[in-house]
Design an enzyme around this catalytic site. Structure first.
Site, PDB file in Angstrom:
ATOM      1  N   SER A 112      12.866  -0.112   0.998  1.00 10.29           N
ATOM      2  CA  SER A 112      12.049   0.329   0.125  1.00 10.29           C
ATOM      3  C   SER A 112      11.711  -0.837  -1.089  1.00 10.29           C
ATOM      4  CB  SER A 112      12.389   1.689  -0.471  1.00 10.29           C
ATOM      5  OG  SER A 112      11.288   2.274  -0.883  1.00 10.29           O
TER       6      SER A 112
ATOM      7  N   ASP B  72       7.090   8.063   8.370  1.00 10.74           N
ATOM      8  CA  ASP B  72       7.517   7.857   6.975  1.00 10.74           C
ATOM      9  C   ASP B  72       6.223   8.616   6.085  1.00 10.74           C
ATOM     10  OD1 ASP B  72       7.728   7.161   4.278  1.00 10.74           O
ATOM     11  OD2 ASP B  72       8.684   5.138   4.898  1.00 10.74           O
TER      12      ASP B  72
ATOM     13  N   HIS C  88      11.252   7.745   6.106  1.00  4.37           N
ATOM     14  CA  HIS C  88      11.396   6.615   5.178  1.00  4.37           C
ATOM     15  C   HIS C  88      12.989   5.978   5.141  1.00  4.37           C
ATOM     16  CE1 HIS C  88      10.142   3.897   1.922  1.00  4.37           C
ATOM     17  NE2 HIS C  88      11.235   4.508   1.004  1.00  4.37           N
TER      18      HIS C  88
HETATM   19  C1  LIG Z   1       7.137   1.986 -11.824  1.00  2.00           C
HETATM   20  C2  LIG Z   1       6.125   1.630 -10.493  1.00  2.00           C
HETATM   21  C3  LIG Z   1       6.862   0.722  -9.851  1.00  2.00           C
HETATM   22  C4  LIG Z   1       7.247   1.382  -8.555  1.00  2.00           C
HETATM   23  C5  LIG Z   1       8.381   2.386  -8.372  1.00  2.00           C
HETATM   24  C6  LIG Z   1       9.060   2.771  -7.203  1.00  2.00           C
HETATM   25  N1  LIG Z   1       8.686   2.421  -6.023  1.00  2.00           N
HETATM   26  C7  LIG Z   1       9.342   3.006  -4.988  1.00  2.00           C
HETATM   27  C8  LIG Z   1      10.205   3.837  -5.805  1.00  2.00           C
HETATM   28  C9  LIG Z   1       9.793   3.593  -7.212  1.00  2.00           C
HETATM   29  C10 LIG Z   1      10.595   4.711  -8.014  1.00  2.00           C
HETATM   30  C11 LIG Z   1      10.658   4.717  -4.842  1.00  2.00           C
HETATM   31  O1  LIG Z   1      11.658   5.799  -5.072  1.00  2.00           O
HETATM   32  C12 LIG Z   1      10.637   3.977  -3.430  1.00  2.00           C
HETATM   33  C13 LIG Z   1      11.650   3.740  -2.970  1.00  2.00           C
HETATM   34  O2  LIG Z   1      12.300   2.849  -3.575  1.00  2.00           O
HETATM   35  O3  LIG Z   1      12.089   4.766  -2.023  1.00  2.00           O
HETATM   36  C14 LIG Z   1      13.561   4.516  -1.858  1.00  2.00           C
HETATM   37  C15 LIG Z   1       9.453   3.238  -3.786  1.00  2.00           C
HETATM   38  C16 LIG Z   1       8.722   2.457  -2.893  1.00  2.00           C
HETATM   39  N2  LIG Z   1       7.862   1.281  -3.440  1.00  2.00           N
HETATM   40  C17 LIG Z   1       7.376   0.698  -2.339  1.00  2.00           C
HETATM   41  C18 LIG Z   1       6.466  -0.441  -2.285  1.00  2.00           C
HETATM   42  C19 LIG Z   1       5.895  -1.118  -3.426  1.00  2.00           C
HETATM   43  N3  LIG Z   1       5.998  -0.735  -4.810  1.00  2.00           N
HETATM   44  C20 LIG Z   1       5.597  -1.484  -5.668  1.00  2.00           C
HETATM   45  C21 LIG Z   1       5.451  -1.326  -7.166  1.00  2.00           C
HETATM   46  C22 LIG Z   1       6.077  -0.353  -7.866  1.00  2.00           C
HETATM   47  N4  LIG Z   1       6.926   0.751  -7.327  1.00  2.00           N
HETATM   48  C23 LIG Z   1       5.760  -0.262  -9.199  1.00  2.00           C
HETATM   49  C24 LIG Z   1       5.982  -1.575 -10.133  1.00  2.00           C
HETATM   50  C25 LIG Z   1       4.778  -2.326  -4.918  1.00  2.00           C
HETATM   51  C26 LIG Z   1       4.153  -3.681  -5.288  1.00  2.00           C
HETATM   52  C27 LIG Z   1       3.253  -4.442  -4.673  1.00  2.00           C
HETATM   53  O4  LIG Z   1       3.980  -3.814  -6.625  1.00  2.00           O
HETATM   54  C28 LIG Z   1       5.145  -2.214  -3.499  1.00  2.00           C
HETATM   55  C29 LIG Z   1       4.816  -3.038  -2.366  1.00  2.00           C
HETATM   56  C30 LIG Z   1       7.758   1.283  -0.941  1.00  2.00           C
HETATM   57  C31 LIG Z   1       8.393   0.410  -0.216  1.00  2.00           C
HETATM   58  C32 LIG Z   1       8.342   2.640  -1.382  1.00  2.00           C
HETATM   59  C33 LIG Z   1       7.565   3.849  -1.138  1.00  2.00           C
HETATM   60  C34 LIG Z   1       6.768   4.279  -2.394  1.00  2.00           C
HETATM   61  C35 LIG Z   1       5.513   4.833  -2.327  1.00  2.00           C
HETATM   62  O5  LIG Z   1       4.865   4.524  -1.159  1.00  2.00           O
HETATM   63  O6  LIG Z   1       5.180   5.518  -3.241  1.00  2.00           O
END
Ligand SMILES: CC[C@H]1c2cc3[nH]c4c(c3C)C(=O)[C@H](C(=O)OC)c4c3nc(cc4[nH]c(cc(n2)[C@@H]1C)c(C(C)=O)c4C)[C@@H](C)[C@@H]3CCC(=O)O
Length: 262
Positions: free
Chosen positions: A87, A211, A239
């Site tokens: 993730s 997922d 997931h």
């Molecule tokens: C504050 C926004 C920040 C962010 C937070 C965040 N992202 C995920 C979580 C949180 C709190 C989850 O709980 C989830 C996870 O780790 O599950 C165990 C998260 C994911 N983030 C993903 C991809 C992804 N996130 C970001 C950016 C952010 N996430 C913000 C800066 C990016 C990019 C490109 O910036 C990307 C590619 C996934 C792997 C998971 C699923 C989250 C979802 O689909 O909403």
């Protein structure tokens, strides 16, 4: 891999958790790998798992990732590891890949943020909104008039978004162990400068087909934007493949690293 032709031939996997999780979530994988004669380590990033720091005080990705960076910098000379990130732990893997390129023989992303250093991430990818409801609970460690410092998925949404295909025992376990994740540490994600050396390290993407949080379309977009050298699809996985399909994931990890040995 372990020793890159040197005295230490052991294949060493290092696991990095996603938001709110910890080293604990890899217990099935590390058991399988250890029993099969591999070496495995799993880290608690700052403020996660049993790392004692209050996650609301974590300011940036450097502070958040420090336990991983320490593990990598303490490796013996010439010892390389296979880094596996889940993730948003994929962001930590890519940062480590740029900082410790010569310590990593392969980077494996599991339903993970695999964003090319130097690229501009698509806004569709970082959008945390799924469905109609607010599934996230924020903490405001610096006061409600300031931006949030922590985020945790609300209890009632976890079964559906994190663990729909996972055993109930693991859902119960996670309810005891999840902690608010340090939002400010994630803000650096996708802001790394281009890194041609890191690009040379083989990357593997494991897609989770059932997922509910990180859907197929968005996972396909990541793969399209930065194509990995190998792609696997975990057809029955939610997931959290480490809970829902640990033996399939184990088999795919071994298949992925078998390409390194040729
Ligand atoms: C504050 C926004 C920040 C962010 C937070 C965040 N992202 C995920 C979580 C949180 C709190 C989850 O709980 C989830 C996870 O780790 O599950 C165990 C998260 C994911 N983030 C993903 C991809 C992804 N996130 C970001 C950016 C952010 N996430 C913000 C800066 C990016 C990019 C490109 O910036 C990307 C590619 C996934 C792997 C998971 C699923 C989250 C979802 O689909 O909403």
């Amino acid at each position: 891999m372990g020793g890159d032709g040197g005295a230490d031939p052991v294949i060493h996997f290092v696991f990095v958790h996603g938001a709110s999780h910890g080293a604990w979530c890899w217990y099935k994988l590390t058991t399988l790998l250890d029993a099969a004669g591999f070496k495995s380590s799993s880290v608690d990033l700052t403020g996660a798992g049993i790392n004692l720091t209050d996650s609301n005080t974590v300011m940036d990705s450097d502070q958040y990732n420090r336990p991983l960076f320490t593990l990598l910098s303490d490796l013996p000379p010439h010892h390389k590891v296979i880094l596996v990130g889940h993730s948003i732990g994929g962001g930590s893997v890519t940062e480590a890949l740029c900082k410790f390129t010569d310590k990593i023989s392969m980077a494996i992303y599991l339903a993970a943020a695999m964003v090319q250093p130097g690229s501009i991430p698509s806004p569709n990818l970082s959008n945390m909104h799924v469905g109609e409801e607010e599934i996230w609970e924020y903490t405001y460690g610096e006061g409600t008039d300031k931006p949030p410092t922590g985020v945790l998925m609300k209890q009632e949404f976890r079964r559906h978004y994190y663990y729909s295909e996972s055993p109930l025992e693991d859902v119960t376990l996670s309810s005891k162990l999840l902690r608010p994740a340090p939002v400010r540490a994630f803000q650096d994600l996708g802001k790394l400068p281009p890194n041609p050396e890191a690009e040379k390290v083989p990357r593997v993407y494991n897609k989770t087909a059932k997922d509910n949080l990180f859907d197929s379309v968005r996972q396909d977009l990541l793969v399209e934007n930065w194509p990995p050298s190998q792609l696997y699809v975990l057809e029955e996985s939610d997931h959290s493949a480490f809970f829902s399909v640990p033996t399939t994931l184990f088999a795919y990890l071994l298949r992925a690293v078998s390409f390194l040995q040729r």
